[in-house]
Scaffold this motif. Structure first.
Motif, PDB file in Angstrom:
ATOM      1  N   ASP A  21     -24.857-102.728  10.145  1.00  0.00           N
ATOM      2  CA  ASP A  21     -25.320-101.649   9.707  1.00  0.00           C
ATOM      3  C   ASP A  21     -26.778-101.305  10.857  1.00  0.00           C
ATOM      4  N   ASP A  38     -36.079 -96.100   6.604  1.00  0.00           N
ATOM      5  CA  ASP A  38     -34.888 -96.787   5.072  1.00  0.00           C
ATOM      6  C   ASP A  38     -34.406 -98.049   5.397  1.00  0.00           C
ATOM      7  N   GLU A  41     -34.897-101.118   6.765  1.00  0.00           N
ATOM      8  CA  GLU A  41     -35.353-102.493   5.480  1.00  0.00           C
ATOM      9  C   GLU A  41     -34.451-102.626   4.464  1.00  0.00           C
ATOM     10  N   GLU A  42     -33.383-101.790   4.042  1.00  0.00           N
ATOM     11  CA  GLU A  42     -32.116-101.759   2.902  1.00  0.00           C
ATOM     12  C   GLU A  42     -31.463-102.572   3.927  1.00  0.00           C
ATOM     13  N   ILE A  45     -32.668-106.608   3.312  1.00  0.00           N
ATOM     14  CA  ILE A  45     -32.762-106.179   2.185  1.00  0.00           C
ATOM     15  C   ILE A  45     -30.910-107.061   2.359  1.00  0.00           C
ATOM     16  N   VAL A  46     -29.985-106.153   2.699  1.00  0.00           N
ATOM     17  CA  VAL A  46     -28.787-106.768   1.907  1.00  0.00           C
ATOM     18  C   VAL A  46     -28.424-108.293   2.771  1.00  0.00           C
ATOM     19  N   GLY A  51     -36.817-108.618  -0.613  1.00  0.00           N
ATOM     20  CA  GLY A  51     -37.382-107.225  -0.704  1.00  0.00           C
ATOM     21  C   GLY A  51     -38.409-107.221  -0.754  1.00  0.00           C
TER      22      GLY A  51
END
Length: 304
Positions: A21, A38, A41-42, A45-46, A51
């Motif tokens: 990622d 962004d 952070e994503e 989370i994945v 979160g």
């Protein structure tokens, strides 16, 4: 194999998925811009950090980047491990070195019984006087399973026939532990759904009996299967609310790409991670080290 290498090997799937990622983000742009933050952070989370944890880590790293003048995304990523490690709570380093009674709780299939047995073996090998108690009287295989571990560890076990009152088994285990001079009493409880109010009340009764009869400090440890991801976090919340947990063990990290669950649990519950299961063998139940775990989870982005 060393501790760091076992962590690293066990978290291979999580690390590879996370790095994939991140590499997509770096391919789009090496700059430290809004898209990068962004994307970071994503990616957190994945990996199942949750979160709030992902947002907290990203914000701290963003502040550090501004303060220290990081120019590229790789500069930022080289500091990510430290920020992830900062999410963990201290206090689990010598959890089983202290005298006491430890109850292992969790849902069915989390690896609770096997984990209890492995810890008994490790403690006995370290010179502790250990006794096992099988308060999982609903599952016949649990009794047999723990008896096998008791034999491997060469420790005494208190068990009754299937269907017996689990609180009584706990009482007898503590009593027998006193008689033989045990300094570590390990009790496996029945797996139960955290969503079942009746089952959780029954477990609360068992804990109350243990606390009332105890002659040593009583600690409660939740065993979570890492492959359950965010459901594992929900389990932790429910068990902690009902029982006031003292620590968490996370198992089956070698079978998931969601190893970030350890970060989420530590962040939300403010509880120490006391052991990690990164394989089937006895040597695969490891003491937790925040920095080594973070390095194994994230990998190294410091080099081109």
């Amino acid at each position: 194999m060393g501790l760091f290498n076992r962590f690293k090997e066990g978290l291979t799937r999580t690390r590879e998925a996370f790095q994939e990622d991140i590499n997509l983000i770096l391919d789009r742009s090496p700059d430290v811009d809004d898209d990068f933050w962004d994307g970071l952070e994503e990616a957190l989370i994945v990996s199942d950090m949750g979160g709030y944890s992902a947002t907290t880590i990203t914000e701290r790293l963003r502040n550090e980047a501004t303060r220290k003048g990081y120019r590229t995304a790789r500069d930022v990523l080289s500091a990510l491990n430290e920020q992830v490690a900062a999410e963990f709570v201290e206090g689990g380093e010598n959890f089983f070195d202290e005298d006491g009674i430890v109850l292992f709780v969790g849902v069915n299939g989390s690896g609770k019984t096997t984990t209890t047995g492995k810890i008994a073996k490790q403690a006995k090998d370290a010179g502790r006087k250990v006794i096992l108690g099988c308060a999982d009287t609903f599952r016949a295989a649990a009794i047999e399973q723990l008896e096998v571990w008791a034999e491997r560890a060469d420790v005494e076990i208190c068990a009754r026939e299937r269907g017996s009152d689990p609180a009584s088994v706990c009482y007898e285990t503590i009593e027998r532990g006193e008689q033989i001079g045990a300094n570590l009493v390990l009790i496996d409880t029945a797996g139960r759904l955290h969503t079942s109010a009746d089952l959780m009340r029954e477990l609360e009764k068992v804990v109350a009996v243990v606390r009332k009869r105890a002659n040593m400090p009583v600690r409660l440890v939740l065993v979570i299967d890492a492959t359950t991801g965010q459901n594992g976090l929900q389990q932790a919340r429910e068990f902690n609310e009902a029982l006031d947990l003292d620590g968490v063990i996370i198992t089956k990290l070698d079978g998931t790409a969601k190893g970030g669950i350890a970060v989420a649990v530590a962040h939300y519950l403010k509880l120490p991670i006391v052991k990690l299961g990164v394989g089937e063998g006895l040597e695969d139940l490891k003491d937790f080290d925040a920095k080594e775990y973070a390095a194994s989870l994230i990998g190294d982005f410091g080099q081109e």
